[in-house]
Scaffold this motif. Sequence first.
Motif, PDB file in Angstrom:
ATOM      1  N   LYS A   1      -0.161   3.600   2.924  1.00  0.00           N
ATOM      2  CA  LYS A   1       0.636   3.302   4.120  1.00  0.00           C
ATOM      3  C   LYS A   1      -0.208   2.548   5.145  1.00  0.00           C
ATOM      4  N   LYS A   2      -1.445   2.958   5.313  1.00  0.00           N
ATOM      5  CA  LYS A   2      -2.335   2.267   6.256  1.00  0.00           C
ATOM      6  C   LYS A   2      -2.611   0.838   5.798  1.00  0.00           C
ATOM      7  N   LEU A   3      -2.822   0.676   4.494  1.00  0.00           N
ATOM      8  CA  LEU A   3      -3.070  -0.660   3.952  1.00  0.00           C
ATOM      9  C   LEU A   3      -1.845  -1.554   4.149  1.00  0.00           C
TER      10      LEU A   3
ATOM     11  N   LEU B   1      -1.846  12.715  -4.689  1.00  0.00           N
ATOM     12  CA  LEU B   1      -0.782  11.997  -3.998  1.00  0.00           C
ATOM     13  C   LEU B   1      -1.000  11.826  -2.498  1.00  0.00           C
ATOM     14  N   PRO B   2      -1.291  12.870  -1.736  1.00  0.00           N
ATOM     15  CA  PRO B   2      -1.460  12.661  -0.287  1.00  0.00           C
ATOM     16  C   PRO B   2      -2.609  11.704   0.039  1.00  0.00           C
ATOM     17  N   LEU B   3      -3.692  11.794  -0.712  1.00  0.00           N
ATOM     18  CA  LEU B   3      -4.837  10.920  -0.463  1.00  0.00           C
ATOM     19  C   LEU B   3      -4.470   9.459  -0.692  1.00  0.00           C
TER      20      LEU B   3
ATOM     21  N   ARG C   1       6.761  -3.377  -1.113  1.00  0.00           N
ATOM     22  CA  ARG C   1       6.112  -4.381  -0.253  1.00  0.00           C
ATOM     23  C   ARG C   1       4.693  -4.655  -0.718  1.00  0.00           C
ATOM     24  N   LEU C   2       3.954  -3.604  -1.023  1.00  0.00           N
ATOM     25  CA  LEU C   2       2.568  -3.773  -1.447  1.00  0.00           C
ATOM     26  C   LEU C   2       2.477  -4.427  -2.823  1.00  0.00           C
TER      27      LEU C   2
ATOM     28  N   PHE D   1       9.108   5.703   0.513  1.00  0.00           N
ATOM     29  CA  PHE D   1       8.131   5.602  -0.565  1.00  0.00           C
ATOM     30  C   PHE D   1       8.341   4.317  -1.358  1.00  0.00           C
ATOM     31  N   THR D   2       9.550   4.098  -1.825  1.00  0.00           N
ATOM     32  CA  THR D   2       9.798   2.936  -2.668  1.00  0.00           C
ATOM     33  C   THR D   2       9.699   1.623  -1.887  1.00  0.00           C
TER      34      THR D   2
END
Length: 369
Positions: free
Chosen positions: A227-229, A219-221, A321-322, A315-316
Amino acid sequence: MKLDSYMPVEIISGRNCLKENYSSVARLGKSCLIITGGSSAVKSGALADAEAVLKGLNIEYKIFNSVTQNPYTQDCFDAGKAAAEMNADFIIGIGGGSPLDASKAAAIYASNPKMKPLEIYTRTDTNAPLPLVLVGTTAGTGSEVTGVAVLTDSENGMKRSISGKDCYAKIAFCDYGYTMSVPYDFTVSTALDALAHTVESYFSKVSNSMSELYAEKALPLLWENLKKLDKNKNTPDETMREELYIGSIYAGLALNITGTCFPHTMGYVLTEDFNIPHGKACTAFMTDYLNIAVRQLPEKAERLFSVAGTDFSEFTATVDRLTDVRISMTEEQIEQYGERWAAPVKNFNRTPGNFTKDTAVKILEKYLK
């Protein structure tokens, strides 16, 4: 505390791991069919590396490069037939989830020449598959390490999965370097697929301490790089590529224990009928899934968001958005999907609470015209 798991794949990882561990391939035989799709195997450099290894070992090989996205059973059958006709000792599958899943099916078909294409869904007492080597070129499905393959039924166009001990590779070469050529949009979609594996596995009714451990590693990875993307809209740098790929493998290891839940089953129809990429098709239902998880397993949900360093809203919102699925369905379409899910669905049964086809239909109503 349950730790049940089964994962017989030999994982060999790191940059240039295929070229540096060629002896692992040498023991599999003297003839090989390479299965790929599209252009990713070429662009990534993975095909060139595999050919160099085989040539260096004097292993005869042929290439089957007709695998499409969401591979059809007939294409997998044809690949298996090609392997049998050349008397291949083993198969190398190179690519994202589609070529890797197709290679699993082809390995089964190759060693069972009397099997018809659709019999792969109901197979019993079959011969052991040809030994299989998988080389991933995307950070998404985790198919390298799972005993699952998703195929498209050539007769009705529906996606269905196969699973079992005959669906595992012998060796998985996990080199994040092969993901460097993947464009932004496809990087996002595959990373979302890995995130779906992580979250669905974490809350599954059949999750255990081992699957949760893998999910909490993944999950963290995945989350930090998604988020960066979302923020930068740029293709990842090398560090991000490595983290996304490792995250996808951890997610695959979690999935391998639990399987997926309702978002994957419902995502299939978005891919089949609306041409939504598989990863985004699954996370189209992420918020719906988390709403159920928060109600049914609040302490576990709190733990998930704590591990990610976020909360439900962030998170959601980021995932939505992505994912950005914009489609419309008719009442008739939704009714047909409900009929499709009228029989017991294992992914529904693994979902927290009492998830039924009526629940699924209600969720789909957000897409009504």
